[in-house]
Design a protein around this motif. Structure first.
Motif, short mmCIF file in Angstrom:
data_model
loop_
_atom_site.label_atom_id
_atom_site.label_comp_id
_atom_site.label_asym_id
_atom_site.label_seq_id
_atom_site.Cartn_x
_atom_site.Cartn_y
_atom_site.Cartn_z
N ASP A 167 55.78 -59.43 -44.06
CA ASP A 167 55.56 -58.22 -44.84
C ASP A 167 54.05 -58.05 -45.02
O ASP A 167 53.35 -58.99 -45.44
CB ASP A 167 56.23 -58.36 -46.21
CG ASP A 167 56.23 -57.07 -47.01
OD1 ASP A 167 55.16 -56.44 -47.15
OD2 ASP A 167 57.30 -56.69 -47.52
N LEU A 168 53.54 -56.87 -44.70
CA LEU A 168 52.10 -56.64 -44.76
C LEU A 168 51.54 -56.80 -46.16
O LEU A 168 50.36 -57.13 -46.33
CB LEU A 168 51.77 -55.25 -44.22
CG LEU A 168 51.99 -55.05 -42.72
CD1 LEU A 168 51.82 -53.59 -42.35
CD2 LEU A 168 51.03 -55.92 -41.90
N ARG A 169 52.37 -56.61 -47.16
CA ARG A 169 51.89 -56.77 -48.54
C ARG A 169 51.52 -58.21 -48.87
O ARG A 169 50.82 -58.47 -49.86
CB ARG A 169 52.96 -56.24 -49.50
CG ARG A 169 53.03 -54.70 -49.50
CD ARG A 169 54.32 -54.19 -50.07
NE ARG A 169 55.42 -54.40 -49.13
CZ ARG A 169 56.41 -53.52 -48.93
NH1 ARG A 169 56.42 -52.38 -49.61
NH2 ARG A 169 57.38 -53.78 -48.09
N GLU A 170 51.95 -59.15 -48.03
CA GLU A 170 51.56 -60.54 -48.22
C GLU A 170 50.05 -60.73 -48.06
O GLU A 170 49.47 -61.70 -48.55
CB GLU A 170 52.30 -61.44 -47.25
CG GLU A 170 53.80 -61.52 -47.47
CD GLU A 170 54.47 -62.43 -46.47
OE1 GLU A 170 54.14 -63.64 -46.43
OE2 GLU A 170 55.33 -61.94 -45.71
N ILE A 171 49.41 -59.79 -47.35
CA ILE A 171 47.95 -59.87 -47.17
C ILE A 171 47.25 -59.78 -48.52
O ILE A 171 46.22 -60.42 -48.75
CB ILE A 171 47.47 -58.75 -46.23
CG1 ILE A 171 48.06 -58.95 -44.83
CG2 ILE A 171 45.95 -58.71 -46.15
CD1 ILE A 171 47.85 -57.76 -43.91
N LEU A 172 47.79 -58.97 -49.40
CA LEU A 172 47.18 -58.83 -50.73
C LEU A 172 47.23 -60.15 -51.48
O LEU A 172 46.25 -60.55 -52.12
CB LEU A 172 47.91 -57.73 -51.52
CG LEU A 172 47.93 -56.35 -50.86
CD1 LEU A 172 48.68 -55.36 -51.74
CD2 LEU A 172 46.51 -55.86 -50.59
N GLU A 173 48.34 -60.85 -51.40
CA GLU A 173 48.44 -62.16 -52.02
C GLU A 173 47.46 -63.13 -51.39
O GLU A 173 46.79 -63.91 -52.07
CB GLU A 173 49.87 -62.68 -51.89
CG GLU A 173 50.07 -64.08 -52.50
CD GLU A 173 51.48 -64.61 -52.23
OE1 GLU A 173 51.70 -65.81 -52.49
OE2 GLU A 173 52.34 -63.84 -51.76
N LEU A 174 47.38 -63.08 -50.07
CA LEU A 174 46.48 -63.97 -49.34
C LEU A 174 45.04 -63.80 -49.79
O LEU A 174 44.30 -64.79 -49.94
CB LEU A 174 46.60 -63.67 -47.84
CG LEU A 174 45.57 -64.32 -46.90
CD1 LEU A 174 45.76 -65.82 -46.88
CD2 LEU A 174 45.71 -63.74 -45.51
N LEU A 175 44.63 -62.56 -50.05
CA LEU A 175 43.24 -62.29 -50.42
C LEU A 175 43.04 -62.19 -51.93
O LEU A 175 41.94 -61.91 -52.40
CB LEU A 175 42.79 -60.98 -49.75
CG LEU A 175 42.75 -61.01 -48.21
CD1 LEU A 175 42.34 -59.65 -47.67
CD2 LEU A 175 41.80 -62.09 -47.71
N GLY A 176 44.10 -62.43 -52.67
CA GLY A 176 43.96 -62.42 -54.13
C GLY A 176 43.79 -61.02 -54.69
O GLY A 176 43.13 -60.85 -55.73
N VAL A 177 44.38 -60.03 -54.04
CA VAL A 177 44.28 -58.63 -54.50
C VAL A 177 45.55 -58.28 -55.27
O VAL A 177 46.67 -58.49 -54.77
CB VAL A 177 44.10 -57.67 -53.31
CG1 VAL A 177 44.10 -56.22 -53.81
CG2 VAL A 177 42.83 -58.00 -52.56
N GLU A 178 45.38 -57.71 -56.45
CA GLU A 178 46.53 -57.29 -57.24
C GLU A 178 47.11 -56.00 -56.67
O GLU A 178 46.38 -55.05 -56.39
CB GLU A 178 46.13 -57.06 -58.69
CG GLU A 178 45.73 -58.34 -59.42
CD GLU A 178 45.49 -58.09 -60.89
OE1 GLU A 178 45.78 -56.97 -61.35
OE2 GLU A 178 45.02 -59.02 -61.57
#
Length: 233
Positions: free
Chosen positions: A221-232
């Protein structure tokens, strides 16, 4: 997804492939089918047979390239369309193509919101895609995210396809970002992932065809990138 949060604060830029990452490939194929069906109706031809011919000629066009040298997609579209009209395509075929394919385009799940969230968080973003330049702009504009990208690297502009290092270097140079401070998101291990990894760019493999030993992170899921980079989100 690999736990590598320590690198998150080092990242300045996110590089994106388009087809299969930002744009759902099935929607691209549906657009092709809609275009050919419109032509077939005008010419009184069977739409299924016309689509088979069109796809075959387009496939031959891309298979005819040498190594990583790029062949323009629009040249392939023109050849494929000409094959339906005894070598003489309608003068307005490109306008018809764009009008028929644009409504079919759909983003991959989470693509638009991820791009938007990264932009809001201050990350620089660029496209690194094996695509014609006008087509890249058209797809991004269809989703309303063209202005979220600081640079667009296409194979038309560079002359080569991934994994050629010139594709990635073009984007890094335009952004003025070091390889180790960038992340590449792609859906093909042999093109997106290995090409970026060879330059020291961290890699995010989106989908099983991108997973492998050169992928630093494997996501579904592309939204996992936000978790990876610490983006809320």
């Amino acid at each position: 997804m690999t736990d590598d949060a320590a690198h998150a604060t080092d990242t300045e830029a996110v590089l994106w492939d388009i087809g299969g990452v930002l744009v759902e490939l099935r929607s691209v194929r549906e657009g092709y089918a809609a275009f050919v069906a419109e032509l077939a109706a005008d010419a009184g031809r069977d739409p299924d047979a016309a689509l088979e011919t069109w796809q075959s000629v387009l496939g031959d066009h891309f298979r005819g390239r040498e190594g990583n040298q790029y062949r323009l997609a629009r040249d392939g579209y023109e050849k494929a369309t000409a094959a339906l009209f005894d070598g003489d395509p309608p003068a307005d075929w490109l306008e018809t193509f764009e009008a028929a394919t644009k409504p079919a385009l759909r983003p991959e799940p989470g693509a638009v919101e991820t791009v938007e969230a990264l932009a809001e968080a201050g990350y620089r973003q660029a496209i690194v895609s094996d695509i014609d330049t006008p087509e890249a702009h058209r797809m991004l504009e269809a989703f309303g995210i063209r202005d979220r990208f600081d640079h667009i690297t296409t194979s038309e502009a560079v002359g080569y396809t991934k994994p050629d290092e010139r594709m990635f270097q073009d984007a890094l140079s335009a952004l003025d970002v070091a390889p180790e401070r960038a992340v590449m998101v792609g859906d093909r291990h042999s093109h997106d992932v290995t090409g970026a990894a060879a330059l020291g760019i961290r890699t995010v493999g989106y989908g099983e065809e991108a997973w492998g030993d050169q992928a630093d992170h494997e996501i579904e899921d592309l939204r996992e990138i936000l978790e990876l980079l610490g983006v809320e989100s």
